[in-house]
Design an enzyme around this catalytic site. Structure first.
Site, PDB file in Angstrom:
ATOM      1  N   LYS A   9     -50.888  56.301 -56.471  1.00  0.00           N
ATOM      2  CA  LYS A   9     -52.011  55.987 -55.555  1.00  0.00           C
ATOM      3  C   LYS A   9     -53.229  56.870 -55.844  1.00  0.00           C
ATOM      4  CE  LYS A   9     -50.075  57.191 -51.668  1.00  0.00           C
ATOM      5  NZ  LYS A   9     -48.700  57.592 -51.998  1.00  0.00           N
ATOM      6  N   ARG A  84     -49.710  55.939 -42.716  1.00  0.00           N
ATOM      7  CA  ARG A  84     -48.306  56.093 -43.116  1.00  0.00           C
ATOM      8  C   ARG A  84     -47.362  55.769 -41.970  1.00  0.00           C
ATOM      9  NH1 ARG A  84     -49.583  60.125 -47.561  1.00  0.00           N
ATOM     10  NH2 ARG A  84     -47.659  60.807 -48.504  1.00  0.00           N
ATOM     11  N   ARG A 122     -42.715  66.482 -62.350  1.00  0.00           N
ATOM     12  CA  ARG A 122     -44.144  66.816 -62.470  1.00  0.00           C
ATOM     13  C   ARG A 122     -44.381  68.331 -62.556  1.00  0.00           C
ATOM     14  NH1 ARG A 122     -48.101  63.939 -58.354  1.00  0.00           N
ATOM     15  NH2 ARG A 122     -46.837  64.976 -56.771  1.00  0.00           N
ATOM     16  N   ARG A 155     -45.268  71.876 -57.889  1.00  0.00           N
ATOM     17  CA  ARG A 155     -45.748  71.887 -56.500  1.00  0.00           C
ATOM     18  C   ARG A 155     -44.540  72.040 -55.584  1.00  0.00           C
ATOM     19  NH1 ARG A 155     -49.566  66.739 -55.229  1.00  0.00           N
ATOM     20  NH2 ARG A 155     -48.099  66.390 -53.554  1.00  0.00           N
ATOM     21  N   ARG A 166     -39.488  63.282 -48.772  1.00  0.00           N
ATOM     22  CA  ARG A 166     -40.734  62.499 -48.819  1.00  0.00           C
ATOM     23  C   ARG A 166     -40.428  61.014 -49.039  1.00  0.00           C
ATOM     24  NH1 ARG A 166     -43.851  65.352 -53.449  1.00  0.00           N
ATOM     25  NH2 ARG A 166     -45.549  63.911 -53.019  1.00  0.00           N
TER      26      ARG A 166
END
Ligand code: AMP
Length: 210
Positions: A9, A84, A122, A155, A166
């Site tokens: 996104k 959300r 990531r 992160r 998540r």
């Protein structure tokens, strides 16, 4: 712009923002920025974000009302990561009516297996911000940036536990919104497992069709 964490996104909204000259409003980025202050709210935001849970709807309401009242939002705006929850979707509907805007929803669809690898793999350069992925785009030297040799960082909300939370929050709270918008005839679903350029081309096509 909707889609699970890791669906792309942010990347796509950034490209659309440049192409159409509309501001990108990423609630994740705004909340991360807010969480840097030395206040009780900031500390609790930091904890919530790191845990992978959703931040309270009231915090989001204040944030989105104040950000979209900016001068740069007069001709519309691109929302990345909002709404959300159903409460947020209702708030957005009300806000759009007041602002004279029409809502269009794009959902980027990616399989769970791919999302898990995209998020937990990531790594980000601590110096220049370049993004790598240990599965799909590993650096030449493990743990260090190809461009400047600085160490790469994961992160805190990309740790596996947090990623699972998540994705669970997405399935429980956000996925029902896809049906909500589908029934309203305002939803366009895009296959997110193609290259960034291909997804962008599809999104642009859909926007130009409006
Ligand atoms: P993101 O960068 O969009 O994945 O967002 C990072 C984190 O910020 C999420 O895991 C949530 O904790 C929080 N967050 C971002 N947007 C929202 C939202 N619309 N509602 C609730 N929490 C949010």
């Amino acid at each position: 712009m909707m889609g699970a964490p890791g669906a792309g996104k942010g990347t796509q909204t950034h490209l659309l923002s440049e192409k159409y000259g509309l501001p990108q409003i990423s609630t994740g980025d705004l909340l991360r920025e807010m969480s840097k202050a030395e206040t009780p709210l900031a500390r609790s935001l930091k904890e919530t974000i790191a845990s992978g849970a959703l931040v309270r709807d009231e915090v989001l309401a204040d944030l989105i009302i104040s950000r979209t009242s900016g001068e740069d939002c007069r001709n519309g705006y691109l929302l990345d990561g909002f709404p959300r929850t159903l409460i947020q979707a209702n708030l957005l509907g009300e806000l759009a009516r007041r602002q004279g805007n029409e809502i269009r929803v794009f959902s980027i669809v990616v399989s769970m297996d791919c999302l898990l690898k995209r998020l937990s793999g990531r790594r980000i350069c601590t110096l220049c911000g370049e993004i790598y992925n240990v599965f799909f785009r590993p650096p030449k030297r493990e743990g260090f940036c190809d461009l400047d040799g600085a160490p790469l960082l994961q992160r805190s909300d990309d740790f596996e536990d947090s990623v699972k939370r998540r994705l669970a929050a997405y399935q429980e709270s956000t996925l029902p919104l896809i049906d909500y918008y589908r029934q309203g005839g305002r939803l366009k679903e895009i296959d997110g497992q193609r290259s960034v350029a291909e997804v962008f081309a599809k999104l642009s096509e859909s926007i130009d069709d409006i």
